[in-house]
Design a protein around this motif. Sequence first.
Motif, mmCIF file in Angstrom:
data_model
loop_
_atom_site.group_PDB
_atom_site.id
_atom_site.type_symbol
_atom_site.label_atom_id
_atom_site.label_comp_id
_atom_site.label_asym_id
_atom_site.label_seq_id
_atom_site.Cartn_x
_atom_site.Cartn_y
_atom_site.Cartn_z
ATOM 1 N N PHE B 90 -6.447 59.123 -17.204
ATOM 2 C CA PHE B 90 -7.294 58.218 -17.975
ATOM 3 C C PHE B 90 -8.663 58.053 -17.339
ATOM 4 N N ARG B 249 6.801 55.537 -13.711
ATOM 5 C CA ARG B 249 5.567 56.260 -14.016
ATOM 6 C C ARG B 249 4.394 55.285 -13.932
ATOM 7 N N GLN B 253 0.326 55.223 -18.301
ATOM 8 C CA GLN B 253 0.878 56.395 -18.988
ATOM 9 C C GLN B 253 2.036 55.985 -19.892
ATOM 10 N N ASP B 256 0.486 54.384 -22.947
ATOM 11 C CA ASP B 256 -0.086 55.327 -23.894
ATOM 12 C C ASP B 256 0.971 56.121 -24.640
ATOM 13 N N LEU B 257 2.128 56.259 -24.021
ATOM 14 C CA LEU B 257 3.226 56.903 -24.724
ATOM 15 C C LEU B 257 3.559 56.073 -25.965
ATOM 16 N N MET B 260 0.724 56.397 -28.458
ATOM 17 C CA MET B 260 0.781 57.692 -29.114
ATOM 18 C C MET B 260 1.823 57.690 -30.230
ATOM 19 N N ALA B 452 -7.898 53.314 -26.994
ATOM 20 C CA ALA B 452 -7.451 54.091 -28.156
ATOM 21 C C ALA B 452 -8.249 53.688 -29.405
#
Lengths: 274, 469
Positions: B90, B249, B253, B256-257, B260, B452
Amino acid sequence: MSATNERVRILRGREWARPVRPVRREVLGAAPELEEGRPPLLFVPGFGHGAWAFAEHWLEHAASRGFPAYAVSLRGHGGSERAPEATLRAYTHDVVQVAAGLPRQAVLVGHGAGALVVSHAMARYPARAAVLAAPVMGGWSTAATALRRNPVGTLPALVGGPLKLHRRQLFSRELPDADARRYAAQLGRVARRAQWQLLAGREAEPAVGRPPVLVLGSPDDRVVPPAALARAARRYGSAPLLFPGMGHDLMLDARWREPIDAILDWLVKEPQRA
Amino acid sequence: MPPSTEHGRPDPETTTLALSRDGRPVSDRGDTVCVIGAGASGLTAIKNLTEHGFGVDCYERETGVGGAWNWRHDRSPVYASTHLISSRPFTQFPDFPMPDSWPDYPHHSQLLSYFERYADHFDLRRHIWFGTEVVRVEPVADDRWDVTTRSTGGYGPERTSRYAAVVVANGHNWSPKLPSYEGLAEYRGEVMHASSYKDPAQLRGKRVLVVGAGNTGCDIAVEAAQQASRCWHSTRRGYWYAPKYVLGRPADQVNDLLLMLRVPLRLRQWLYHRTLRLTVGDLTRFGLPKPDHRVYETHPIANSQLVYYVGHGRIAPVPDVARFHGGGVTLTDGREIDPELVVFATGYLPRFEFLDPKVLGDSDASGRPRLWLNAFAPGYPTLAVAGLLQPDSGVFTLSHWQTVLFARLLQARLARPQRAAAFASRVEAGAGERYSGKVKDSSRHWFEVGHADYLRAVQRALDELEAGR
């Protein structure tokens, strides 16, 4: 560039959320005796090949003409770490990582399916220029050609098994048989998923910074038919440079000097952006 | 358009001299674009503009690149332990990844070396005038700009050059915001703003009060917990302290999963609250105030250690400061504490003193420009501000796309003026637009963006600009 998707994709959620797992990479290089300010070259071997394929002749030759030259082994190939689950994105990541680690903006030179990797890497790294040598840009026509030329080695690949390349697919008859056998013995295997993506993968996103692209190959290539070569060149708005009588592995074949000299001559002329 | 290889520096011999409004000589730089600042946003502006074929002159008041991230710079806010808040994917520029061998959250010195490598890799330094500060930026006829510069520190004569466009990338984390408190003048202890905090040795053995729950405030509170003899951490409200790692993690991340997968905000908030509850636990049990807002409504704080030290009694959470007096501090709950050192981690304010506030739509000089995409000013089609964003993620990716969009806009002005005109009316209509969900109103949060949402808006703008190409 009519065939490429021209839309720049800004949102890359998948790439952010699931970064590619780092692996140890093999990078071979040759430095010119005198630093002349030439851009570094990064050679990207095709599937089955490793950096060794370029270390044989091309790296030293490029260095002798003043270009710092490097070759990377994609993960699972050559001396890089094993990666049976590698994808096209992982290969692209490997190339971009090495390119961005070079001191200056690099020229990417992809051979075979390495040219497909380079076309994807160009969307993630602003290459100074790119060269696609005997490019295997994927799609079903690639499979059809391979099937026609080497049915025994190709058929298993289509049902998920390993692809086996035959030395007569890769080299012309000018190359002494002993050399051809020696090179063929070094060929490795491609990760299954990457193999599939070669057939049914997505079109590359537009290249960052519209670098000039040179496409070259041989009309007698048994992997890339002339029509595929012309198609690849048309995508980048040019015609392919042809080296009749050579096999697919331009960097290993008996007349390896001609294509690399043509590439370096093209770079010396400092081609401008597309 | 000049070829990209053209040397970027102004050359008095070859430029035609014009005169400014008040009769001073102006050297005309033709189609060249001026970039103000060679920090992260300025560097990516130079790179993307030259990549699109424009000549660039960049003015940098310091002697090196990296702006805020260069600890040698007197305006740099970094302290010895500064690490990134957002993880590598990022944070890096989208077309120049950080090395695989770096950690998920690199250190500020790594970031500086990243910017230095970026500058060298793309040969950007030849476009930069170091040690030169911009005094004035004035719009002139034909959407062009007169930029007046002088040596940093005010030595030497001023010189004015005329540019086709200007990118303002002077950063927004260098002008400290200091709250005013009753009795602060009588307070006999030491007071500093976080901008002058550099090293934990400054805290060693002292009784320290840290004011502010931004990422910096939390970092300093953690260092005080390790070094100081006592640490109070004063916050206006309860916050969500997100750990840097969740579910094995980096937390961004994982987030953002979900983004997404287009998981709706409410559900994401619920999942987030749930995960925090399960991992960190109930923060009010530690004496921290209960957040008065849902997660994602204030700038995210990523700090795994704060709660840890609160749990070890090394940090005492306290409410807002009511007033100072000679010997100490009175808190809003009436408590008295006696710190020797007060660190105000109360943030920074954006400043553009070289530019008339009206140009950025800030007519009442409140320090809040009215822009579209936080970058484009109505009525000034050849001006862009880069990096004036407080994203819930890394800012460099966003600056990169801002400057790509601006470069494409400048190209469109030459090649497809009707597209550029459509863009201008879009700027007019969209000025002041926000790119985040509901956020708490404060001078910190007016330029808060969700990465986003923001990038989606940039994508739309780019698609519209490029349509029918």
